[in-house]
Design a protein around this motif. Structure first.
Motif, PDB file in Angstrom:
ATOM      1  N   GLN A   1       0.829  -1.201   0.000  1.00  0.00           N
ATOM      2  CA  GLN A   1       0.000   0.000   0.000  1.00  0.00           C
ATOM      3  C   GLN A   1       0.866   1.255   0.000  1.00  0.00           C
ATOM      4  OE1 GLN A   1      -2.818  -0.175   3.249  1.00  0.00           O
ATOM      5  NE2 GLN A   1      -4.476  -0.579   1.810  1.00  0.00           N
ATOM      6  N   LYS A   2       1.891   1.272   0.869  1.00  0.00           N
ATOM      7  CA  LYS A   2       2.777   2.434   0.940  1.00  0.00           C
ATOM      8  C   LYS A   2       3.556   2.600  -0.352  1.00  0.00           C
ATOM      9  CE  LYS A   2       3.391   2.381   5.968  1.00  0.00           C
ATOM     10  NZ  LYS A   2       4.366   2.256   7.086  1.00  0.00           N
ATOM     11  N   THR A   3       3.976   1.482  -0.939  1.00  0.00           N
ATOM     12  CA  THR A   3       4.712   1.540  -2.205  1.00  0.00           C
ATOM     13  C   THR A   3       3.839   2.106  -3.322  1.00  0.00           C
ATOM     14  OG1 THR A   3       5.985  -0.399  -1.526  1.00  0.00           O
ATOM     15  CG2 THR A   3       6.045   0.202  -3.859  1.00  0.00           C
TER      16      THR A   3
ATOM     17  N   GLU B   1       4.190  10.066  -9.554  1.00  0.00           N
ATOM     18  CA  GLU B   1       3.586  10.326 -10.859  1.00  0.00           C
ATOM     19  C   GLU B   1       2.839  11.656 -10.877  1.00  0.00           C
ATOM     20  OE1 GLU B   1       1.161   6.945 -11.503  1.00  0.00           O
ATOM     21  OE2 GLU B   1       2.808   5.625 -12.106  1.00  0.00           O
ATOM     22  N   THR B   2       2.217  11.984  -9.744  1.00  0.00           N
ATOM     23  CA  THR B   2       1.521  13.271  -9.662  1.00  0.00           C
ATOM     24  C   THR B   2       2.507  14.426  -9.761  1.00  0.00           C
ATOM     25  OG1 THR B   2      -0.202  12.294  -8.269  1.00  0.00           O
ATOM     26  CG2 THR B   2      -0.006  14.696  -8.251  1.00  0.00           C
ATOM     27  N   ARG B   3       3.628  14.315  -9.053  1.00  0.00           N
ATOM     28  CA  ARG B   3       4.653  15.364  -9.127  1.00  0.00           C
ATOM     29  C   ARG B   3       5.213  15.487 -10.540  1.00  0.00           C
ATOM     30  NH1 ARG B   3       6.137  13.137  -4.022  1.00  0.00           N
ATOM     31  NH2 ARG B   3       7.763  11.891  -5.034  1.00  0.00           N
TER      32      ARG B   3
ATOM     33  N   ARG C   1       4.298   5.667  -5.398  1.00  0.00           N
ATOM     34  CA  ARG C   1       4.347   5.698  -6.855  1.00  0.00           C
ATOM     35  C   ARG C   1       3.347   6.719  -7.403  1.00  0.00           C
ATOM     36  NH1 ARG C   1       2.917   0.926  -7.762  1.00  0.00           N
ATOM     37  NH2 ARG C   1       4.987  -0.060  -7.764  1.00  0.00           N
ATOM     38  N   ARG C   2       2.142   6.744  -6.815  1.00  0.00           N
ATOM     39  CA  ARG C   2       1.132   7.704  -7.273  1.00  0.00           C
ATOM     40  C   ARG C   2       1.563   9.130  -6.992  1.00  0.00           C
ATOM     41  NH1 ARG C   2      -2.423   3.571  -5.521  1.00  0.00           N
ATOM     42  NH2 ARG C   2      -2.530   4.460  -3.416  1.00  0.00           N
TER      43      ARG C   2
END
Length: 310
Positions: A11-13, A21-23, A17-18
């Protein structure tokens, strides 16, 4: 206990990642956002600020005048004439270019028409020509000694050549003809692209009921293309109300003869960048033009079955 740790780790991984990707997405969007903020948002805000001021661009002086610029626009006979020309231009050009584009597209979509690709290429050629070049071509055609006058006089339609370019009764109409001729191909192509998705079974069912071509156009094609027609109407209204280059070249920037080709966009340009040095008044006219375009566009959308003013 170990199973809970194994469950939380993915979950933390995934969350990391999200976030990454947002940054990255915002990083890629940053150049576009900077351009939008500087050249759109800041420019509009600054224009709105200047519309409430008497601006001297040479000395960079701003004097707050409140709504004076806006009130002057409603009492300025030249501005009212420009608005009248712009409204007349839009209300004539937009319906005609929409109707002609729809009829041509409907005709070219028929299986009975041969050499459709050739016709599409011929109809689309005006779109590939620059607006400035088209204006010069039409000024040559409608010149006193141009081919149009020569043709009509040769067939005895009239004896003396008509000065289409310098006669206030004809000058704006010449620009209307030119604008319709140059914009119909674009909208025709849009209609053609939409007609490809229209199920042929609709026409076949209508033919079984005895429908003729006019019936199929009226009861099948037109309702099916209503969303596209809304788009064509909106873009047409925006384009005609912002018409500048053709009127500028046609009248050499004066809006003549006798202000017959003066549009709001041309008037805004003259007040903003001409010798009058009235940028504040020009900004007020630009804001009013924006409001007018928005109101007319929403009204057209409402009439065509959209949300409109709701």
């Amino acid at each position: 206990m170990a199973s809970n740790l194994e469950y939380r780790k993915p979950q933390k991984t995934g969350q990391k990642r999200r976030n990454r990707e947002t940054r990255q997405a915002y990083l890629f969007l940053t150049p576009a956002l900077i351009i939008i903020i500087i050249f759109f948002v800041a420019a509009i805000a600054f224009a709105l600020f200047m519309s409430f001021n008497k601006v001297n661009m040479f000395s960079q002086q701003f004097r707050f005048t409140g709504f004076k610029n806006y009130l002057n626009a409603f009492s300025d006979k030249v501005a009212l004439k420009a608005l009248s020309n712009t409204a007349l231009f839009s209300f004539v050009v937009v319906p005609l270019q929409t109707l002609i584009a729809l009829v041509i597209a409907y005709g070219l979509s028929s299986h009975a028409v041969k050499f459709k690709k050739t016709f599409r290429l011929i109809y689309f050629l005006p779109t590939l020509t620059s607006s400035a070049a088209l204006t010069l071509i039409f000024m040559f055609i409608f010149n006193v000694a141009g081919p149009l006058n020569n043709f009509f006089m040769s067939i005895g339609f009239y004896n003396k050549p008509i000065n289409f370019l310098q006669n206030p009764a004809y000058s704006l109409k010449v620009i209307m003809v030119m604008n319709i001729w140059s914009t119909v191909p674009t909208y025709m192509t849009i209609y053609l692209a939409s007609l490809v998705d229209l199920p042929e079974s609709f026409y076949e069912a209508a033919e079984m009921d005895g429908a003729i071509s006019w019936d199929k156009l009226r009861y099948i094609t037109v309702p099916y293309l209503r969303p596209i027609t809304t788009y064509v109407l909106l873009t047409g209204i925006i384009g005609t109300f912002q018409m500048f280059d053709q009127a500028f070249i046609f009248s050499n920037g004066s809006g003549g003869p006798n202000n017959s080709t003066l549009t709001l966009a041309l008037m805004i340009y003259n007040y903003a960048f001409g010798s009058l040095n009235t940028m504040g008044y020009a900004c007020a006219l630009a804001i009013l033009l924006t409001i007018i375009i928005f109101a007319v566009s929403r009204l057209a959308e409402k009439i065509n079955g959209g949300n409109g003013l709701q």
